[in-house]
Scaffold this active site. Structure first.
Site, PDB file in Angstrom:
ATOM      1  N   SER A  77       0.860  -1.184   0.000  1.00 30.34           N
ATOM      2  CA  SER A  77       0.000   0.000   0.000  1.00 30.34           C
ATOM      3  C   SER A  77       0.896   1.233   0.000  1.00 30.34           C
ATOM      4  O   SER A  77       1.713   1.394  -0.899  1.00 30.34           O
ATOM      5  CB  SER A  77      -0.953  -0.027   1.200  1.00 30.34           C
TER       6      SER A  77
ATOM      7  N   HIS B  30      -2.869  -1.095  -3.202  1.00 30.99           N
ATOM      8  CA  HIS B  30      -4.075  -0.278  -3.021  1.00 30.99           C
ATOM      9  C   HIS B  30      -4.033   0.929  -3.967  1.00 30.99           C
ATOM     10  O   HIS B  30      -3.397   1.936  -3.678  1.00 30.99           O
ATOM     11  CB  HIS B  30      -4.174   0.216  -1.574  1.00 30.99           C
TER      12      HIS B  30
ATOM     13  N   ASP C  80      -4.422  -4.359   6.304  1.00 31.74           N
ATOM     14  CA  ASP C  80      -4.883  -5.244   5.239  1.00 31.74           C
ATOM     15  C   ASP C  80      -3.780  -6.244   4.924  1.00 31.74           C
ATOM     16  O   ASP C  80      -2.598  -5.906   4.910  1.00 31.74           O
ATOM     17  CB  ASP C  80      -5.237  -4.430   3.990  1.00 31.74           C
TER      18      ASP C  80
END
Length: 347
Positions: free
Chosen positions: A18, A45, A143
């Site tokens: 990310s 992401h 995540d």
């Protein structure tokens, strides 16, 4: 016509990143050998934004890199990247010798992301079992932790970037805190480690199979199916919280660390992501209140002007007093919001 034969990949490396992920992924692919005997799938992401991530990584990679396409057969030595606004998941064709294929899904967002890391990792865990390796790189919040747990539950391996090296250490730290990680390495060392793990560690797994836990299968199903109460009750219990995406009831998943939640439409959150989403919702509501107060003040002053024009000085005075009170309320709320935003800025 390209008649190159397609060889299915018996091993898979799945990677999640990310914040700070572009540089980390460029370093990661630079360390992969040209004869890597595994398919590589990457989620970063990026949301619903145009992405040139494959071309950025291709500058450093000795392996071909491109966005994944629905139905792609997973092949060794090829890197597939999740395209914008699609979850990248893996499905195995029926039968013992079934090929693994890419499925691109517009399913519900997980941890407020699509593509998200957990769906890829969970699906790879079910499709590859002990022959899956999950890699967590830099990123905020957590995540990928639940997906890495699924890989380990199915017999696979876990590698995590050294948190001190990561631009955003949250995701690596969460993985280390909650998963029995096999390696914690600088990004530049992950490629060579993968080569050794595929040659040595996974050699013992060839021909072995491990039963996929029910919770992994069920959560994989929720990528394409709307859950009912009976389905959710198999893995969780109703909580007192509502989904910030669809405002349905959130179910707390039993026995998970960190604590996780799901709603019946498929949205999923760790408690940290849920807290962040609730904070954004509160802030949006407060800024709406600031706007409403500003509009009310202007309307009251307009009503005062009309009253003065009609000769009702006392009524106009009441309207002006109300407008001044509303203005004060709006200024207090605005100062509170601005000061809160300032204190939440990273150091």
């Amino acid at each position: 016509m390209n008649l190159r034969p397609i060889f299915a990949a018996d091993d898979a490396v799945v990677v999640g990143a990310s914040t700070g992920g572009v540089a980390a992924l460029q370093s990661f692919v630079a360390g992969l050998p040209p004869n890597l005997p595994a398919a590589v799938l990457i989620v970063m992401h990026i949301g619903n934004h145009d992405s040139i991530l494959p071309s950025l990584m291709a500058r450093n990679s000795r392996l071909p890199v491109r966005h994944a396409r629905d139905g792609d057969v997973l092949e060794p030595g090829r890197i597939l990247v999740a395209p914008p606004d699609f979850h990248l998941v893996v499905r195995r064709d029926p039968g013992d010798g079934g090929q693994r294929r890419v499925v691109l899904s517009r399913g519900a967002r997980e941890n407020h992301a699509r593509p998200a890391i957990d769906p890829l990792f969970r699906s790879a865990a079910a499709a590859y079992g002990p022959r899956a390796i999950g890699v967590i790189l830099t990123g905020m919040l957590d995540d990928g932790t639940a997906g890495l747990q699924a890989i380990k539950a199915c017999g696979g391996k876990a590698i995590v970037q050294v948190p001190e090296e990561a631009q955003a250490p949250d995701m690596p730290e969460s993985a280390i805190r909650n998963v029995a990680v096999d390696r914690v390495l600088p990004v530049a060392d992950i490629g060579p480690a993968l080569e050794r793990m595929l040659d040595d560690n996974l050699a013992a797994a060839r021909g072995q199979r491990r039963e996929v836990p029910d919770w992994v299968n069920l959560e994989n199903r929720l990528m394409t199916e709307t859950a009912d109460v009976e389905t959710l009750s198999q893995i969780g219990a109703p909580s007192t919280f509502t989904c910030p995406e669809c405002h349905g009831t959130l179910w707390e998943i039993r026995g998970t660390t960190p604590t996780r939640f799901r709603c019946h439409t498929g949205h999923a959150f760790t408690e940290r992501h849920l807290c962040a989403e609730q904070g954004e919702a509160v802030e949006a509501s407060l800024w709406s209140a600031v706007r409403a107060l500003s509009e009310k003040e202007k309307l009251l002053r307009q009503m005062a002007d009309s009253a003065i024009s009609a000769g009702y000085a006392e009524t106009a005075g009441d309207y002006l007093a109300q407008a001044a009170a509303v203005q004060r309320d709006g200024e207090v709320l605005r100062r509170l919001l601005v000061s809160t935003e300032a204190t939440e800025q990273p150091a």
